[in-house]
Scaffold this motif. Structure first.
Motif, PDB file in Angstrom:
ATOM      1  N   SER A 254       0.832  -1.197   0.000  1.00  0.00           N
ATOM      2  CA  SER A 254       0.000   0.000   0.000  1.00  0.00           C
ATOM      3  C   SER A 254       0.868   1.250   0.000  1.00  0.00           C
ATOM      4  O   SER A 254       0.593   2.219  -0.719  1.00  0.00           O
ATOM      5  N   ILE A 255       1.939   1.239   0.784  1.00  0.00           N
ATOM      6  CA  ILE A 255       2.884   2.352   0.803  1.00  0.00           C
ATOM      7  C   ILE A 255       3.616   2.449  -0.533  1.00  0.00           C
ATOM      8  O   ILE A 255       3.846   3.534  -1.064  1.00  0.00           O
ATOM      9  N   THR A 316      -4.051   6.419   5.775  1.00  0.00           N
ATOM     10  CA  THR A 316      -5.455   6.827   5.772  1.00  0.00           C
ATOM     11  C   THR A 316      -5.615   8.295   6.162  1.00  0.00           C
ATOM     12  O   THR A 316      -6.322   9.059   5.501  1.00  0.00           O
ATOM     13  N   GLU A 317      -4.935   8.705   7.229  1.00  0.00           N
ATOM     14  CA  GLU A 317      -5.133  10.051   7.748  1.00  0.00           C
ATOM     15  C   GLU A 317      -4.483  11.127   6.886  1.00  0.00           C
ATOM     16  O   GLU A 317      -5.034  12.225   6.730  1.00  0.00           O
ATOM     17  N   GLY A 322      -7.597   4.301   1.305  1.00  0.00           N
ATOM     18  CA  GLY A 322      -8.573   3.447   1.964  1.00  0.00           C
ATOM     19  C   GLY A 322      -9.639   4.209   2.718  1.00  0.00           C
ATOM     20  O   GLY A 322     -10.442   3.617   3.430  1.00  0.00           O
ATOM     21  N   CYS A 323      -9.657   5.537   2.582  1.00  0.00           N
ATOM     22  CA  CYS A 323     -10.652   6.359   3.286  1.00  0.00           C
ATOM     23  C   CYS A 323     -11.836   6.589   2.366  1.00  0.00           C
ATOM     24  O   CYS A 323     -11.699   7.196   1.301  1.00  0.00           O
ATOM     25  N   HIS A 324     -13.014   6.104   2.751  1.00  0.00           N
ATOM     26  CA  HIS A 324     -14.202   6.213   1.911  1.00  0.00           C
ATOM     27  C   HIS A 324     -15.188   7.252   2.434  1.00  0.00           C
ATOM     28  O   HIS A 324     -16.270   7.396   1.902  1.00  0.00           O
ATOM     29  N   LYS A 325     -14.842   7.955   3.491  1.00  0.00           N
ATOM     30  CA  LYS A 325     -15.758   8.928   4.056  1.00  0.00           C
ATOM     31  C   LYS A 325     -15.725  10.227   3.252  1.00  0.00           C
ATOM     32  O   LYS A 325     -14.678  10.651   2.761  1.00  0.00           O
ATOM     33  N   ALA A 326     -16.879  10.840   3.127  1.00  0.00           N
ATOM     34  CA  ALA A 326     -16.937  12.135   2.451  1.00  0.00           C
ATOM     35  C   ALA A 326     -16.194  13.166   3.288  1.00  0.00           C
ATOM     36  O   ALA A 326     -16.246  13.156   4.515  1.00  0.00           O
ATOM     37  N   SER A 327     -15.493  14.043   2.606  1.00  0.00           N
ATOM     38  CA  SER A 327     -14.682  15.027   3.313  1.00  0.00           C
ATOM     39  C   SER A 327     -15.146  16.438   2.979  1.00  0.00           C
ATOM     40  O   SER A 327     -15.599  16.716   1.871  1.00  0.00           O
ATOM     41  N   ASP A 649      -2.761  17.573  -3.903  1.00  0.00           N
ATOM     42  CA  ASP A 649      -3.062  17.367  -2.488  1.00  0.00           C
ATOM     43  C   ASP A 649      -3.408  15.901  -2.319  1.00  0.00           C
ATOM     44  O   ASP A 649      -4.373  15.412  -2.901  1.00  0.00           O
ATOM     45  N   PRO A 650      -2.622  15.119  -1.546  1.00  0.00           N
ATOM     46  CA  PRO A 650      -2.820  13.666  -1.498  1.00  0.00           C
ATOM     47  C   PRO A 650      -4.225  13.256  -1.111  1.00  0.00           C
ATOM     48  O   PRO A 650      -4.820  12.392  -1.735  1.00  0.00           O
ATOM     49  N   VAL A 651      -4.784  13.884  -0.066  1.00  0.00           N
ATOM     50  CA  VAL A 651      -6.110  13.477   0.392  1.00  0.00           C
ATOM     51  C   VAL A 651      -7.158  13.798  -0.655  1.00  0.00           C
ATOM     52  O   VAL A 651      -7.999  12.972  -0.987  1.00  0.00           O
TER      53      VAL A 651
END
Length: 657
Positions: A254-255, A316-317, A322-327, A649-651
């Motif tokens: 993953s990394i 994730t942070e 792997g983050c599926h939450k709306a931001s 921006d990575p996120v």
């Protein structure tokens, strides 16, 4: 199917054989009781070390696969030499076997294959696992051991390629056995591909191992109903070793590629490994506790497993992997997003430092320590090594790997801050300005530089040359490559500064390390990493020459240095104050004026220049874009972990993707 088995048991009737349930999920499990006597303290349905097929349509195929695998076994004398080689060169890095148990079982397998009809044991897992051990050992046999093999008429290269070809072609039959040995086979085959020039094969192979591991519930703690026998206790530890090996590989991949992690931690309750290997399957400390104990062979694996959990959280942070939450990040101001990122980095940095504090003395890397062995040739002649000398050698190798992992984690968690910089308004008086060393973008640069420079000094240790011919050679190469890319970026954005000179000196050491790995290790990754870093270095030097001659077109660096307080920031880079400073910037006093947050166009431009230079190079080395979407972003860095140098921006990027 558990209800089916329970219903037949309720009526005191034999459960149907698996030929009636092969098409049903879990249908093989209804005959769990037929696999042998139950292990004390472990419910039988949880104990499946190696499935034996009953009469079903796959019977003949399974017999054929196992017979073909058995036909690849070398003579007992050759096997003994190669098993010793595996435990001399590879085991310290992987630790998926109990050494004594493995040595006993392979001897029994040879006895069975000689005294019975080939293929009678229809589970191909144990045979494939042993063959993978043989294949990897063939890769790491030195000149002395190769001479011994030649006396037995063994061509190491031909035998290795033959084994790998057959196991690859029979992989689906192997994983269909759903045994612990099938997981071990996937771990060994996947890591071999990852470290030896075929990373695109590693991801799906390791994915197969993950799915089999989950089917075996290796991610879940086994219910203990009574005191454990030594055999049952060893089974639990074996399951834990397999699971954490899978977890580490999944995190590493993953990394490496920026792919989503395939494990949901909320589904897992298996304990970390017990470094002392004395408890009854229970780790002596929970994840959040600091576990201090004397160094053992398993301490390294315990620490690496715990670090893998941390790195998964960081992905994730910080990067949204792997983050599926709306931001709502896009709806927030740049300064607010920066402050949120800064808090995450500070928290993760604290966790990383607490992890480092757990490393016992013998596993703390010291580049000035003398190596136990004088040369690789001396190690090669010490067949079946053991005793204090070899133990010290293993600890030094593990200490090197832990040091690289720590530095790499530092770069990973601080790299996102490099996308920002802080601009101080010219109408502020000097007395009202924040302390220069509290500039957070400067701290990020300093943290990343210090980590990369620390990695560059690893090559000065005598153990580095010995590690170059172990299974960790490619692992070392990946981490030194990441540090080299970072130093190229820093040299580019800090052109003609003392920091740039320091970075180039570190880069020279990195290039020397990559060259040594290229000449001494059997992996191709080091050669490719060296080629890319040499090309990046030429680009950095060309840019610096233009700046020196006044021909540079980028004026942003000069404007950065003329901002009030920034020149002092650039010159304040003392590692001893870094952690304290990172905490201070989160709690400004009322007298401090926080600067305006801007996107750092210098870093973006440097990354873009490096990327374009590689893309437009006349070199014939194949470099495929990580992303194949012609309308989407691309990054020509194909080496592991290069995706973190993307300009977006990575996120935000990962949420859009």
């Amino acid at each position: 199917m558990s209800l089916v088995a329970g219903a037949f048991e309720l009526h005191n009737s034999a459960t149907p054989d698996t030929s009636m349930t092969t098409a049903m999920p879990g249908g093989q499990d209804v005959q769990g009781a037929s696999e042998g006597p139950p292990k004390p303290g472990i419910p039988q349905q949880q104990h499946r070390p190696g499935r034996i097929y009953s009469a079903n349509p796959l019977l003949q195929q399974s017999r054929s696969v196992t017979a073909e695998l058995l036909s690849l076994l070398p003579s007992r004398e050759v096997a003994a030499l190669l098993v010793d080689t595996y435990f001399d060169r590879v085991h310290w890095f992987m630790l998926i076997f109990h050494q004594q148990d493995f040595r006993m079982k392979w001897q029994l397998m040879y006895d069975a294959s000689v005294d019975s009809t080939p293929g009678r044991n229809l589970n191909p897992g144990p045979v494939s696992t042993f063959l993978m051990v043989i294949a990897i050992a063939l890769q790491y046999s030195g000149s002395h051991r190769q001479q011994i093999l030649q006396k037995h008429n063994v061509d190491p290269t031909a035998m290795k390629e033959n084994i790998l070809s057959v196991i690859r072609s029979k992989l689906l039959d192997i994983v269909a056995s759903q045994s612990i040995e099938a997981v071990q086979t996937c771990v060994l085959l996947g890591t071999y591909y990852l470290y030896h020039g075929s990373p695109n094969l590693a991801w799906p192979v390791c994915g197969c191992g993950l799915r089999v591991a989950q089917a075996l519930r290796l991610h879940r703690r086994l219910p203990i109903t009574s005191p454990l026998s030594p055999e049952s206790q060893q089974l639990i530890e074996t399951r834990k070793r397999c699971w954490w090996a899978i977890y580490e590989i999944e995190t590493f991949c993953s990394i490496s590629y920026g792919y989503p992690h395939g494990i949901v931690d909320a589904d897992c309750n298996v304990e970390l490994l017990d470094p002392l290997a004395t408890s009854q399957g229970q780790s002596p400390a929970s994840y959040n506790e600091v576990h201090m104990c004397p160094a053992t062979l398993l301490s390294y694996k315990y620490l690496m497993s715990k670090l893998s959990v941390f790195l998964k959280d960081a992905l994730t942070e910080l990067y949204g992997i792997g983050c599926h939450k709306a931001s709502d990040q896009k709806d927030r101001s740049l300064s607010a997003r920066f402050e949120n990122l800064l808090q995450k980095v500070r928290r993760l940095d604290g966790r990383l430092e607490r992890w480092k504090a757990e490393i016992p003395g013998p596993l703390c890397f010291d580049r000035f320590s003398r190596a136990s062995y004088a040369s690789v040739e001396e190690i090669d002649r010490d067949i079946g090594a053991s005793g204090p000398k070899f133990e010290t050698h293993v600890y030094q190798l593990q200490a090197l790997a832990l040091a690289l992992a720590y530095d790499n984690a530092k770069i990973l968690i601080h790299r996102p801050l490099m996308a920002y910089r802080e601009k101080l308004s010219h109408n502020h008086t000097p007395a009202a300005l924040p302390h220069p060393s509290n500039n957070s973008s400067h701290l990020a640069l300093t943290a990343c530089r210090n980590a990369a420079m620390s990695t560059s000094h690893v090559g000065e240790s005598p153990i580095f040359s010995l590690a170059a011919e172990t299974y960790a050679a490619a692992y070392i190469s990946i981490h030194t490559f990441t540090a080299g890319v970072l130093l190229c970026v820093l040299s580019s954005i800090e052109s003609l500064t003392p920091e740039s000179q320091e970075s180039k000196l570190g880069l020279r050491r990195i290039l020397s390390m990559q060259a040594k790995l290229k000449s001494e290790s059997p992996c191709t990754l080091s050669a490719q990493g060296l080629d890319i870093l040499e090309r990046l270095t030429r680009l950095v030097m060309e840019k610096e020459l233009k700046d020196l001659l006044g021909q540079g077109s980028d004026a942003s660096l000069q404007s950065r240095r003329t901002e009030p307080g920034v020149q002092e920031n650039w010159e304040a880079s003392q590692q001893g104050q870094l952690d304290a400073q990172l905490g201070q910037i989160m709690e400004p006093t009322h007298e401090q004026i926080m600067p305006e947050t801007l996107e750092d166009t210098d870093v973006s431009q440097a990354l873009f220049d490096l990327d374009q230079a590689l893309f437009n190079s006349d070199s014939q080395m194949p470099i495929d874009p990580i992303f194949s979407d012609p309308n989407g972003p691309s990054n020509v860095f194909t080496q592991e972990q290069a995706w973190i140098w993307g300009m977006e921006d990575p996120v935000e990027f990962n949420q859009e993707w």
